[in-house]
Design an enzyme around this catalytic site. Structure first.
Site, PDB file in Angstrom:
ATOM      1  N   TYR A  52       0.819  -1.222   0.000  1.00  0.00           N
ATOM      2  CA  TYR A  52       0.000   0.000   0.000  1.00  0.00           C
ATOM      3  C   TYR A  52       0.854   1.274   0.000  1.00  0.00           C
ATOM      4  O   TYR A  52       0.371   2.335   0.397  1.00  0.00           O
ATOM      5  CB  TYR A  52      -0.929   0.005   1.220  1.00  0.00           C
ATOM      6  CG  TYR A  52      -2.248  -0.705   1.014  1.00  0.00           C
ATOM      7  CD1 TYR A  52      -3.061  -0.431  -0.086  1.00  0.00           C
ATOM      8  CD2 TYR A  52      -2.723  -1.626   1.955  1.00  0.00           C
ATOM      9  CE1 TYR A  52      -4.288  -1.063  -0.259  1.00  0.00           C
ATOM     10  CE2 TYR A  52      -3.950  -2.259   1.791  1.00  0.00           C
ATOM     11  CZ  TYR A  52      -4.727  -1.974   0.671  1.00  0.00           C
ATOM     12  OH  TYR A  52      -5.950  -2.594   0.513  1.00  0.00           O
ATOM     13  N   THR A  94     -15.454   2.653  -2.991  1.00  0.00           N
ATOM     14  CA  THR A  94     -14.575   2.359  -1.846  1.00  0.00           C
ATOM     15  C   THR A  94     -15.342   2.293  -0.524  1.00  0.00           C
ATOM     16  O   THR A  94     -15.136   1.386   0.284  1.00  0.00           O
ATOM     17  CB  THR A  94     -13.471   3.440  -1.749  1.00  0.00           C
ATOM     18  OG1 THR A  94     -12.777   3.489  -3.000  1.00  0.00           O
ATOM     19  CG2 THR A  94     -12.495   3.136  -0.632  1.00  0.00           C
ATOM     20  N   ASN A 115     -13.931  -3.079   3.766  1.00  0.00           N
ATOM     21  CA  ASN A 115     -14.753  -3.048   2.549  1.00  0.00           C
ATOM     22  C   ASN A 115     -14.569  -4.285   1.679  1.00  0.00           C
ATOM     23  O   ASN A 115     -14.870  -4.275   0.488  1.00  0.00           O
ATOM     24  CB  ASN A 115     -14.534  -1.740   1.778  1.00  0.00           C
ATOM     25  CG  ASN A 115     -13.083  -1.554   1.354  1.00  0.00           C
ATOM     26  OD1 ASN A 115     -12.257  -2.440   1.552  1.00  0.00           O
ATOM     27  ND2 ASN A 115     -12.789  -0.418   0.762  1.00  0.00           N
ATOM     28  N   HIS A 118     -10.142  -5.752  -2.557  1.00  0.00           N
ATOM     29  CA  HIS A 118      -9.227  -4.818  -3.230  1.00  0.00           C
ATOM     30  C   HIS A 118      -9.194  -5.158  -4.710  1.00  0.00           C
ATOM     31  O   HIS A 118      -9.277  -6.325  -5.080  1.00  0.00           O
ATOM     32  CB  HIS A 118      -7.803  -4.956  -2.672  1.00  0.00           C
ATOM     33  CG  HIS A 118      -6.767  -4.279  -3.530  1.00  0.00           C
ATOM     34  ND1 HIS A 118      -6.451  -2.948  -3.389  1.00  0.00           N
ATOM     35  CD2 HIS A 118      -6.020  -4.741  -4.587  1.00  0.00           C
ATOM     36  CE1 HIS A 118      -5.545  -2.613  -4.304  1.00  0.00           C
ATOM     37  NE2 HIS A 118      -5.268  -3.689  -5.034  1.00  0.00           N
ATOM     38  N   GLU A 129       1.089  -5.121  -8.898  1.00  0.00           N
ATOM     39  CA  GLU A 129       0.447  -5.871  -7.815  1.00  0.00           C
ATOM     40  C   GLU A 129       0.466  -7.374  -8.077  1.00  0.00           C
ATOM     41  O   GLU A 129       0.624  -8.178  -7.145  1.00  0.00           O
ATOM     42  CB  GLU A 129      -0.987  -5.368  -7.620  1.00  0.00           C
ATOM     43  CG  GLU A 129      -1.002  -3.937  -7.088  1.00  0.00           C
ATOM     44  CD  GLU A 129      -2.396  -3.365  -6.887  1.00  0.00           C
ATOM     45  OE1 GLU A 129      -2.494  -2.203  -6.444  1.00  0.00           O
ATOM     46  OE2 GLU A 129      -3.397  -4.065  -7.159  1.00  0.00           O
TER      47      GLU A 129
END
Ligand code: IDP
Ligand code: MG
Length: 136
Positions: A52, A94, A115, A118, A129
């Site tokens: 992140y 989000t 949430n 991702h 990623e």
């Protein structure tokens, strides 16, 4: 223009904990995103911080890294037409409070922190990623 892309998806700790991985995978499959690789892991706080890093100046960064490393996650490579944008659409906004009907975050998200999911937000980040979690 359309093109076949790969993107990274993470089922976050709140959703893995509630056994929602299979339910979430259904959303991808229903929307023509193939799951080409999948693994359940737990990351360290340092790994979460690295993942992140784009958010390192944000006020929620520390909390975000603690959270991602707080329990098992399932990471997946999804593949399909416009996979990056499609996945973002299926995920929803989000903050689950603002997520559109029919999205994963609307259905399962608990809060802006928890949430549930991702998804990479660009071709460049998808590449980075995927590399981060699936090095070979
Ligand atoms: P995204 O996950 O929809 O791409 P990002 O802006 O990339 O959203 O933020 C990464 C994660 O950081 C979000 O999924 C959310 O859990 C958390 N986050 C984003 N904005 C906030 C905020 O304003 N307060 C607290 N947490 C946030
Ligand atoms: Mg993001």
């Amino acid at each position: 223009m359309s093109s076949v892309e790969k993107t990274l998806s993470i089922v976050k700790p709140d959703a893995v904990e509630r056994n929602l991985t299979e339910n979430i995978k259904e959303y991808f499959l229903k929307n023509n995103l193939k799951i080409v690789k999948e693994k359940k892991i737990q990351v360290s706080k340092d790994e979460a911080a690295e993942f992140y890093r784009v958010h390192q100046t944000k006020p929620f960064y520390d909390r975000l890294c603690n959270y991602l490393s707080s329990g098992p996650i399932t990471v997946m490579i999804l593949e399909g037409e416009n996979a990056i944008k499609e996945n973002r659409r299926i995920m929803g906004a989000t903050d689950p409070k603002n997520a559109e009907d029919g999205t994963i975050r609307k259905k399962y998200g608990i809060s802006i922190d928890k949430n549930s999911i991702h998804g990479s937000d660009s071709v460049e980040n998808a590449k980075k990623e995927i590399e981060f979690f699936f090095k070979n």
